[in-house]
Design an enzyme around this catalytic site. Structure first.
Site: not given
Length: 448
Positions: A166, A355
Site C-alpha cells: 500500500e 488483504e
C-alpha cells in the site's frame, strides 16, 4: 445456492504485518522503526497503544503456525521488519533478525504452508527517517540493498515476494494526512514520496531478477478502491475521475504502463511542483514489470463534486448500507468491479487478494466461541464476488484473509479487531473465532 468450487491450485491464506504482530521491539538487536517513534509520541495512537508487545508473534510464532496448520491455511503472508535486519537501515546486518525469519520460513514449510513475503509494510528504520525517509532518493537504493539481502537469505525457499504494501497509505496517510508514521501534513512531500516508493519498487524488482532466483515471482500490493459517482451529473463523473486518479491510477499506471496518468501528473506538477522525475526514472519503472499484482480491498468510495479545486474538490457520500467498525461500507460488488477493471484496463498477469477482511466488535461469545457471524458473512460474500470474477476471466490465484489474528491496528491501537483468531491482549491467548472454523471448511472443500 449451488456449491462454488475454486480452481484446483487456488491458495487460501491469511496475512499479518511485522509491526502489528511481532512485538519484541527491543529484542535481539532490532533497531527503532518510525512506528516505534510515532506510537510512543503522545496523542498519535488511540489510548497510547504501541506495538511493543503486540501479539508477541516473535516469541510465539511456532504456536501461531501450529494454529495456522490446524485451520488448514495453504499460504501465509507476512512482512519482514526492515529494522530487524538492518537496525540502521543499511550497513551492518543483524544476524539474529535474519535467524528469526529463516526459522519462521522453515517452520511454515514444515507445516505445509507457503510463505509470501512483503519487504515493506510501513516500519521504516528510524535511522533512515532521520536522513529524510522516503523523501531522500538514496533510501530507494538502501531498500534495494535490503531486498537483495533477503532474496539471497530466503529465496531458496520463498517463491513469492511483494516489494511494498500500500504505497498510497505510506505516502498520503503518513505524510499528507499525518495519521500514520512519520505523521507529516505536507501534500507536496507525499507526492514526492510516491515517486521514490515506485523507484524503490522498480529497483527491488531489478535486484530480484539479478539475484538468480529464477523460479520465483515478485509483485507489489496496492490498496485499490473502486470509485462510483453519487449522481449522473458530469461534475460527479469528474470527481470520480479525479478520485480514481488519486487513489488507483497514480500507482497502477506506472506499475503496468510505465507512465504516470497525464491528468494527475499535470495536477500535481502545477499545484505542488512534484514529483521530481529525473531522466531514466520512468524507464527504470517501465523496464521492471511485475509477475503479479496484490490487491487489498476493503470497501468502495462514492463521491460527488466538492467545493474547491484541490484535494477537497471531491466529497465522499455515505450510502445506506451495512458498515464495519472502521466505518467502511460492506460492498462485495466493489471487489468484483475492481477485479474486472484491473483485468480489462491493465491486463494484469496473476492477481492475488493480499488483504480482505473486516473489523467488527466481536463481543458476542456463545459456548466459549466468539460468534463473529458478521465477519463470516462478509468473507462469504467477498469470496462469491471473487469467484464470479474468476468465472469471467480474471487470473485470480489466491486469497489472503486479513487478518490471521487480532493485532495492533495502527492509529486505532488495539481498539479494532480484524482477526479470524481472537487475541486476549492480557494473556495473549489465541482462540479461533467462528469465521476461522468456517474458513477451515472452505479450505478443505476448496469452496462452499
Amino acid at each position: 445456492m449451488s456449491k462454488i468450487t475454486f480452481p484446483r491450485d487456488f491458495i487460501w491464506g491469511s496475512a499479518t504485518a511485522s509491526y502489528q504482530v511481532e512485538g519484541a521491539v527491543n529484542q535481539d538487536g532490532r533497531g527503532e522503526s518510525i512506528w516505534d517513534r510515532f506510537s510512543h509520541t503522545p496523542g498519535k495512537v488511540l489510548n497510547g497503544d504501541t506495538g511493543d508487545v503486540a501479539c508477541d508473534h516473535y516469541n510465539r510464532y511456532k504456536e501461531d503456525i501450529r494454529l495456522m496448520k490446524e485451520l488448514g491455511l495453504k499460504g501465509y503472508r507476512f512482512s519482514i521488519a526492515w529494522p530487524r535486519i538492518y537496525p540502521q537501515g543499511k550497513g551492518q546486518v543483524n544476524q539474529k533478525g535474519m535467524d528469526f525469519y529463516n526459522s519462521l520460513v522453515d517452520e511454515l514449510l514444515k507445516a505445509g504452508i507457503e510463505p509470501i513475503v512483503t519487504l515493506y509494510h510501513w516500519d521504516l528504520p528510524q535511522a533512515l527517517q532521520d536522513i529524510g525517509g522516503w523523501d531522500n532518493r538514496d533510501v530507494a537504493d538502501y531498500f534495494a540493498e535490503y531486498a537483495f539481502k533477503m532474496y539471497n537469505a530466503l529465496g531458496d525457499r520463498v517463491k513469492k515476494w511483494i516489494t511494498h504494501n500500500e504505497p498510497w497509505v505510506v505516502a498520503f496517510v503518513g505524510n499528507a494526512f499525518g495519521q500514520h508514521a512519520p505523521g507529516y501534513k505536507d501534500y507536496a512531500l507525499a507526492v514526492r514520496i510516491t515517486h521514490h516508493l515506485l523507484l524503490s519498487h522498480a529497483k527491488a524488482v531489478q535486484a530480484y531478477r539479478q539475484s538468480g532466483n529464477d523460479d520465483g515471482q515478485i509483485g507489489i500490493t496496492l490498496n485499490l478502491t473502486p470509485v462510483y459517482p453519487a449522481s449522473d451529473s458530469p461534475e460527479d463523473s469528474e470527481a470520480v475521475k479525479f478520485q480514481d486518479g488519486f487513489h488507483n491510477r497514480w500507482f497502477l499506471d506506472p506499475v503496468f504502463k510505465g507512465t504516470y496518468p497525464e491528468d494527475m501528473l499535470t495536477f500535481y506538477q502545477e499545484k505542488y511542483n512534484a514529483p521530481m522525475i529525473r531522466p531514466g526514472d520512468m524507464e527504470l519503472i517501465a523496464n521492471n514489470p511485475v509477475d503479479f499484482l496484490g490487491i487489498n480491498y476493503y470497501t468502495r468510495s462514492v463521491v460527488k463534486k466538492g467545493k474547491k479545486d484541490s484535494f477537497d474538490s471531491v466529497e465522499y457520500v455515505r450510502p445506506e448500507g451495512k458498515y464495519t467498525e472502521m466505518g467502511w461500507e460492506v460492498y462485495p460488488q466493489g471487489l468484483y468491479d475492481l477485479l474486472m477493471r484491473v483485468h480489462r484496463d491493465y491486463n494484469a498477469p496473476n492477481i492475488y487478494i493480499t488483504e480482505n477482511g473486516a473489523a467488527f466488535k466481536d463481543d458476542k461469545v456463545v459456548d466459549g466461541m466468539v460468534d463473529d457471524q458478521d465477519r463470516l458473512d462478509y468473507l462469504k460474500s467477498h469470496f462469491e464476488a471473487a469467484y464470479r470474477a474468476i468465472q469471467d476471466g480474471v487470473n485470480l490465484k489466491g486469497y489472503y484473509v486479513w487478518s490471521f489474528m487480532d493485532n495492533f491496528e495502527w492509529a486505532y491501537g488495539y481498539s479494532k479487531r480484524f482477526g479470524i483468531v481472537y487475541v486476549d491482549y492480557e494473556t495473549l491467548k489465541r482462540t479461533p473465532k467462528k469465521s476461522a472454523l468456517w474458513y477451515r471448511d472452505v479450505i478443505i472443500e476448496n469452496g462452499f
